[in-house]
Design a protein around this motif. Structure first.
Motif, PDB file in Angstrom:
ATOM      1  N   GLY A 156       0.725  -1.334   0.143  1.00 43.77           N
ATOM      2  CA  GLY A 156       0.071  -0.014  -0.133  1.00 43.77           C
ATOM      3  C   GLY A 156       0.912   1.306   0.179  1.00 43.77           C
ATOM      4  N   LYS A 157       2.234   1.241   0.461  1.00 45.52           N
ATOM      5  CA  LYS A 157       2.862   2.216   0.601  1.00 45.52           C
ATOM      6  C   LYS A 157       3.741   2.564  -0.892  1.00 45.52           C
ATOM      7  CE  LYS A 157       5.136   5.809   2.948  1.00 45.52           C
ATOM      8  NZ  LYS A 157       4.428   6.877   3.087  1.00 45.52           N
ATOM      9  N   GLY A 158       3.653   1.772  -1.668  1.00 47.68           N
ATOM     10  CA  GLY A 158       4.219   1.814  -2.732  1.00 47.68           C
ATOM     11  C   GLY A 158       5.278   0.920  -3.184  1.00 47.68           C
ATOM     12  N   SER A 193      19.027  -7.890   2.873  1.00 49.22           N
ATOM     13  CA  SER A 193      17.988  -7.018   3.580  1.00 49.22           C
ATOM     14  C   SER A 193      18.498  -5.449   3.005  1.00 49.22           C
ATOM     15  CB  SER A 193      17.917  -7.158   4.965  1.00 49.22           C
ATOM     16  OG  SER A 193      17.254  -8.464   5.240  1.00 49.22           O
ATOM     17  N   SER A 194      19.874  -5.190   2.898  1.00 42.98           N
ATOM     18  CA  SER A 194      20.464  -3.800   2.592  1.00 42.98           C
ATOM     19  C   SER A 194      20.277  -3.839   1.114  1.00 42.98           C
ATOM     20  CB  SER A 194      21.671  -3.796   2.946  1.00 42.98           C
ATOM     21  OG  SER A 194      21.664  -3.306   4.703  1.00 42.98           O
ATOM     22  N   PHE A 195      20.022  -4.926   0.285  1.00 44.13           N
ATOM     23  CA  PHE A 195      20.044  -4.824  -1.157  1.00 44.13           C
ATOM     24  C   PHE A 195      18.449  -4.787  -1.453  1.00 44.13           C
ATOM     25  CE2 PHE A 195      23.911  -8.037  -1.173  1.00 44.13           C
ATOM     26  CZ  PHE A 195      24.554  -6.901  -0.858  1.00 44.13           C
ATOM     27  N   ALA A 196      17.598  -4.913  -0.583  1.00 41.08           N
ATOM     28  CA  ALA A 196      16.008  -4.902  -1.215  1.00 41.08           C
ATOM     29  C   ALA A 196      15.659  -3.633  -1.453  1.00 41.08           C
ATOM     30  CB  ALA A 196      15.303  -5.547  -0.019  1.00 41.08           C
ATOM     31  N   SER A 197      14.841  -3.586  -2.759  1.00 40.37           N
ATOM     32  CA  SER A 197      14.363  -2.575  -3.300  1.00 40.37           C
ATOM     33  C   SER A 197      13.454  -2.687  -4.173  1.00 40.37           C
ATOM     34  CB  SER A 197      15.423  -1.621  -3.815  1.00 40.37           C
ATOM     35  OG  SER A 197      15.971  -2.502  -5.076  1.00 40.37           O
ATOM     36  N   GLY A 198      12.616  -1.724  -5.056  1.00 40.51           N
ATOM     37  CA  GLY A 198      11.738  -1.896  -5.852  1.00 40.51           C
ATOM     38  C   GLY A 198      10.513  -1.139  -5.719  1.00 40.51           C
ATOM     39  N   ILE A 199       9.921  -0.068  -6.354  1.00 39.69           N
ATOM     40  CA  ILE A 199       8.810   0.708  -6.084  1.00 39.69           C
ATOM     41  C   ILE A 199       7.736   0.655  -7.238  1.00 39.69           C
ATOM     42  CG2 ILE A 199       9.828   2.339  -4.544  1.00 39.69           C
ATOM     43  CD1 ILE A 199      10.300   4.288  -6.768  1.00 39.69           C
ATOM     44  N   ARG A 200       6.407   0.684  -6.753  1.00 41.16           N
ATOM     45  CA  ARG A 200       5.640   0.114  -8.008  1.00 41.16           C
ATOM     46  C   ARG A 200       5.211   1.778  -8.819  1.00 41.16           C
ATOM     47  NH1 ARG A 200       0.303  -0.549  -6.175  1.00 41.16           N
ATOM     48  NH2 ARG A 200       0.362   0.484  -4.147  1.00 41.16           N
ATOM     49  N   GLY A 201       5.792   2.583  -8.445  1.00 43.78           N
ATOM     50  CA  GLY A 201       5.775   3.677  -9.532  1.00 43.78           C
ATOM     51  C   GLY A 201       6.397   3.403 -10.666  1.00 43.78           C
ATOM     52  N   ASN A 202       7.235   2.519 -10.839  1.00 49.29           N
ATOM     53  CA  ASN A 202       7.852   2.155 -12.163  1.00 49.29           C
ATOM     54  C   ASN A 202       6.990   1.125 -12.980  1.00 49.29           C
ATOM     55  OD1 ASN A 202      10.174   3.463 -12.914  1.00 49.29           O
ATOM     56  ND2 ASN A 202      11.338   2.685 -11.296  1.00 49.29           N
ATOM     57  N   HIS A 211      12.823  -5.294 -11.391  1.00 47.59           N
ATOM     58  CA  HIS A 211      12.954  -5.647 -10.071  1.00 47.59           C
ATOM     59  C   HIS A 211      13.049  -7.209  -9.958  1.00 47.59           C
ATOM     60  CE1 HIS A 211       9.689  -2.224  -9.224  1.00 47.59           C
ATOM     61  NE2 HIS A 211      10.947  -1.554  -9.545  1.00 47.59           N
ATOM     62  N   VAL A 212      12.350  -8.061 -10.394  1.00 49.75           N
ATOM     63  CA  VAL A 212      12.750  -9.271 -10.477  1.00 49.75           C
ATOM     64  C   VAL A 212      14.105  -9.728 -10.457  1.00 49.75           C
ATOM     65  CG1 VAL A 212      12.126 -11.498 -11.195  1.00 49.75           C
ATOM     66  CG2 VAL A 212      10.389  -9.907 -10.792  1.00 49.75           C
ATOM     67  N   GLY A 213      14.526  -9.188 -11.523  1.00 46.43           N
ATOM     68  CA  GLY A 213      15.972  -9.618 -11.833  1.00 46.43           C
ATOM     69  C   GLY A 213      16.805  -9.083 -10.769  1.00 46.43           C
ATOM     70  N   TRP A 214      16.683  -7.917 -10.368  1.00 43.42           N
ATOM     71  CA  TRP A 214      17.486  -7.364  -9.234  1.00 43.42           C
ATOM     72  C   TRP A 214      17.344  -8.116  -8.069  1.00 43.42           C
ATOM     73  CZ3 TRP A 214      20.815  -4.273 -11.090  1.00 43.42           C
ATOM     74  CH2 TRP A 214      21.835  -3.268  -9.980  1.00 43.42           C
ATOM     75  N   ALA A 215      16.341  -8.762  -7.884  1.00 41.55           N
ATOM     76  CA  ALA A 215      16.078  -9.455  -6.510  1.00 41.55           C
ATOM     77  C   ALA A 215      16.958 -10.793  -6.645  1.00 41.55           C
ATOM     78  CB  ALA A 215      14.696  -9.671  -6.044  1.00 41.55           C
ATOM     79  N   ALA A 216      16.779 -11.311  -7.695  1.00 44.33           N
ATOM     80  CA  ALA A 216      17.418 -12.739  -7.940  1.00 44.33           C
ATOM     81  C   ALA A 216      19.026 -12.406  -7.905  1.00 44.33           C
ATOM     82  CB  ALA A 216      17.087 -13.272  -9.249  1.00 44.33           C
ATOM     83  N   GLN A 315     -11.439  -3.887  -7.679  1.00 38.78           N
ATOM     84  CA  GLN A 315     -11.146  -3.561  -6.167  1.00 38.78           C
ATOM     85  C   GLN A 315     -10.325  -2.587  -5.892  1.00 38.78           C
ATOM     86  OE1 GLN A 315      -9.932  -7.577  -4.873  1.00 38.78           O
ATOM     87  NE2 GLN A 315     -10.895  -8.537  -6.651  1.00 38.78           N
ATOM     88  N   PRO A 316     -10.288  -2.206  -4.744  1.00 35.25           N
ATOM     89  CA  PRO A 316      -9.655  -0.933  -4.287  1.00 35.25           C
ATOM     90  C   PRO A 316      -8.174  -0.921  -4.735  1.00 35.25           C
ATOM     91  CG  PRO A 316     -11.169  -1.546  -2.598  1.00 35.25           C
ATOM     92  CD  PRO A 316     -11.218  -2.427  -3.505  1.00 35.25           C
ATOM     93  N   TRP A 317      -7.619  -1.953  -4.509  1.00 33.02           N
ATOM     94  CA  TRP A 317      -6.206  -2.002  -4.738  1.00 33.02           C
ATOM     95  C   TRP A 317      -5.740  -1.705  -6.271  1.00 33.02           C
ATOM     96  CZ3 TRP A 317      -4.072  -5.846  -7.874  1.00 33.02           C
ATOM     97  CH2 TRP A 317      -4.698  -7.092  -8.126  1.00 33.02           C
ATOM     98  N   GLN A 318      -6.696  -2.104  -7.175  1.00 28.91           N
ATOM     99  CA  GLN A 318      -6.363  -2.316  -8.593  1.00 28.91           C
ATOM    100  C   GLN A 318      -6.293  -0.802  -9.242  1.00 28.91           C
ATOM    101  OE1 GLN A 318      -9.595  -5.325  -8.730  1.00 28.91           O
ATOM    102  NE2 GLN A 318      -8.612  -5.760 -10.562  1.00 28.91           N
ATOM    103  N   ASN A 319      -6.745   0.209  -8.544  1.00 26.66           N
ATOM    104  CA  ASN A 319      -6.908   1.326  -8.832  1.00 26.66           C
ATOM    105  C   ASN A 319      -5.515   1.945  -8.996  1.00 26.66           C
ATOM    106  OD1 ASN A 319      -8.151   3.684  -9.919  1.00 26.66           O
ATOM    107  ND2 ASN A 319      -8.215   4.631  -7.969  1.00 26.66           N
ATOM    108  N   THR A 320      -4.432   1.227  -8.233  1.00 28.76           N
ATOM    109  CA  THR A 320      -3.167   1.788  -8.059  1.00 28.76           C
ATOM    110  C   THR A 320      -2.268   0.954  -8.900  1.00 28.76           C
ATOM    111  OG1 THR A 320      -2.688   0.420  -6.019  1.00 28.76           O
ATOM    112  CG2 THR A 320      -3.709   2.638  -5.654  1.00 28.76           C
ATOM    113  N   THR A 321      -2.578   0.031  -9.630  1.00 30.40           N
ATOM    114  CA  THR A 321      -1.827  -0.815 -10.386  1.00 30.40           C
ATOM    115  C   THR A 321      -2.326  -0.714 -11.833  1.00 30.40           C
ATOM    116  OG1 THR A 321      -3.209  -2.696  -9.875  1.00 30.40           O
ATOM    117  CG2 THR A 321      -1.103  -2.477  -8.852  1.00 30.40           C
ATOM    118  N   LEU A 322      -3.659  -0.478 -11.983  1.00 29.87           N
ATOM    119  CA  LEU A 322      -4.306  -0.304 -13.581  1.00 29.87           C
ATOM    120  C   LEU A 322      -4.344   1.094 -13.679  1.00 29.87           C
ATOM    121  CD1 LEU A 322      -6.906  -2.789 -13.463  1.00 29.87           C
ATOM    122  CD2 LEU A 322      -4.760  -3.079 -14.385  1.00 29.87           C
ATOM    123  N   VAL A 323      -3.105   1.877 -14.012  1.00 33.04           N
ATOM    124  CA  VAL A 323      -2.985   3.258 -13.943  1.00 33.04           C
ATOM    125  C   VAL A 323      -2.803   4.013 -15.129  1.00 33.04           C
ATOM    126  CG1 VAL A 323      -1.868   3.230 -11.625  1.00 33.04           C
ATOM    127  CG2 VAL A 323      -0.423   3.055 -13.356  1.00 33.04           C
TER     128      VAL A 323
END
Length: 460
Positions: A156-158, A193-202, A211-216, A315-323
């Motif tokens: 919810g925070k992004g 834990s210090s490498f973790a990242s990825g924001i939904r604005g992208n 995001h997926v590749g960076w996590a792997a 659904q409420p959350w879909q409004n922040t992904t189907l942008v």
């Protein structure tokens, strides 16, 4: 069965669970579910390797100009590169089409991160099919149990849990592949834990699959750094300014309670994995299925010229992904409820080729798109009372359709035949029909494979 110790740290319990996990302890139902998840990953990664992000990342890797001592295979390439960079490209390829599986507990995509890590690293280590299955369960259980309690204030925070939590899951999976000790796994989690990242604005750009590749890549890097002697805090998940504290407003007690179910109720079975029949955002799957059902039931709606308006409730959350109500690129189209619904109404299907930049400019779709409107319900309860789709015709006739669960949801699963059709449609353009059929047979016997490298030679 693993018994969580509430007096111990979550970080240590995560490592302990992973190190104690044995293939022999896994139920048959779970192993069958893992086989499906790997087949789906290979399908979407093979198809995704034909997307521009694969070429862009390969160019980036080539420009680094390094010659690794240990090299791994990359989807769509005859050359190899370092195992970390290979995992980055393979992970990004797996998510490039947004066609990979989902999991409600974390509101994200666990399998693509874990398999990009396990298969890429496992190729270089010579692990067996059973080793791969066990590493997948170790990584998925830690990822889902950790992020399950964090989800509401994390997503919810992004934050994109596929990437943030996925980095922790990848670190555990990599540690399992490398047969690390409990202490080494704890340290790997600390570094990751210090490498973790990825924001939904992208979302809607190449950065989302990255995001997926960076996590792997980060999970593998953390494991290899641990082997080299780089240290991290041993209680990073729960400490002040640690992973949970930084990424969520959930209390440590909430996370601890959720995490305590690890190994007792497997997350890929409960609530389970969701698979996609259509290559776009999960949020669009409901209106797509509603549009297709309405089109089958009421042939009149197939004539888009006679449609006055299309309203889709989400659904409420879909409004922040189907942008993207008016997408300009194929990637944006994957995150446009309006585009996906219009396309489904007009053509009765959505396939890979519908999400190219050229497809977005389709005249029929562009004509109907301005008449499509998406409305997010104020709550899940309100959404449940609303139709998913309302189509009003020029003559005033109104048609409604409700999609309770999309095709591929755990309560409306795809059939084995539909899974196979998806695999073939994704794989055959790259590796041909003969190799595709051999791969299907090999994946059906995953637990009997002596070496994952044999799968890599067949599918890459």
């Amino acid at each position: 069965m693993f018994q969580f110790d509430f007096n111990d740290s979550i970080t240590h319990q995560a490592a302990l669970y992973s190190c104690q996990l044995r293939y022999e302890d896994l139920p048959d139902e779970l192993i069958a579910a893992v086989r499906i998840s790997l087949r789906d990953y290979f399908a979407v990664a093979i198809a995704g390797s034909r997307q521009p992000v694969n070429g862009a990342l390969w160019k980036f890797v080539q420009e680094l100009g390094t010659q690794p001592k240990i090299a791994a295979s990359v989807f769509g390439r005859t050359e190899k590169c370092s195992v970390e960079r290979a995992a980055m490209i393979n992970g990004a390829s797996g998510h490039a089409l947004d066609f990979d599986d989902c999991q409600n507990e974390i509101h994200g995509h666990p399998s693509v991160v874990l398999w990009a890590t396990i298969i890429t690293l496992g190729e270089t280590c010579g692990i067996s099919g059973r080793d791969a299955i066990t590493a997948y369960i170790a990584g998925s259980e830690v990822l889902c149990k950790l992020c399950g309690a964090m989800e509401k204030t994390h997503y919810g925070k992004g934050w994109h849990a596929t990437s943030t939590g996925g980095t922790i899951g990848a670190a555990v999976a990599a540690s399992k592949v490398l047969k690390m000790s409990v202490e080494e796994t704890v340290n790997t989690i600390g570094l990751a834990s210090s490498f973790a990242s990825g924001i939904r604005g992208n979302f809607g750009s190449m950065a989302k699959p990255l995001h997926v590749g960076w996590a792997a890549q980060s999970g593998i890097t953390a494991a290899l750094m641990t082997r080299a002697g780089v240290t991290a805090m041993p209680n990073i998940l729960e400490k002040l300014c640690g992973f949970v504290d930084c990424f969520s407003s959930a209390s440590i007690d909430e996370v601890r309670q959720h995490f305590s179910r690890i190994g007792q109720e497997y997350s890929i079975l409960t609530p389970g994995l969701q698979y996609k029949a259509f290559p776009c955002c999960r949020g669009a799957q409901w209106p797509i299925c509603a549009a297709l059902a309405l089109r089958d039931r009421v042939p009149a709606v197939r004539d888009y010229r006679k449609i006055k308006s299309v309203v889709l409730y989400v659904q409420p959350w879909q409004n922040t992904t189907l942008v993207y109500p008016n997408p300009k690129t194929g990637l944006q189209g994957k995150f446009s409820g309006e585009y996906c619904t219009a396309r489904a109404l007009i053509y009765g299907t959505l396939v890979l080729s519908d999400f190219t930049d050229e497809a977005i400019t389709d005249p029929a779709v562009q004509e109907l798109l301005p008449r499509c409107k998406m409305i997010a319900a104020a709550s899940i309860e309100e959404y449940d009372r609303l139709p998913t789709l309302i189509v009003t015709m020029e003559d005033g006739t109104v048609y409604e359709e409700k999609s309770n669960e999309f095709l591929g949801h755990q309560s409306n699963p795809m059939s084995e035949q539909q899974h196979l059709e998806k695999f073939r449609s994704c794989a055959e353009p790259s590796i041909g029909k003969e190799r595709t059929e051999k791969a299907i047979s090999a994946l059906a016997e995953l637990e009997n494979l002596e070496s994952i490298a044999a799968l890599v030679r067949l599918l890459y």
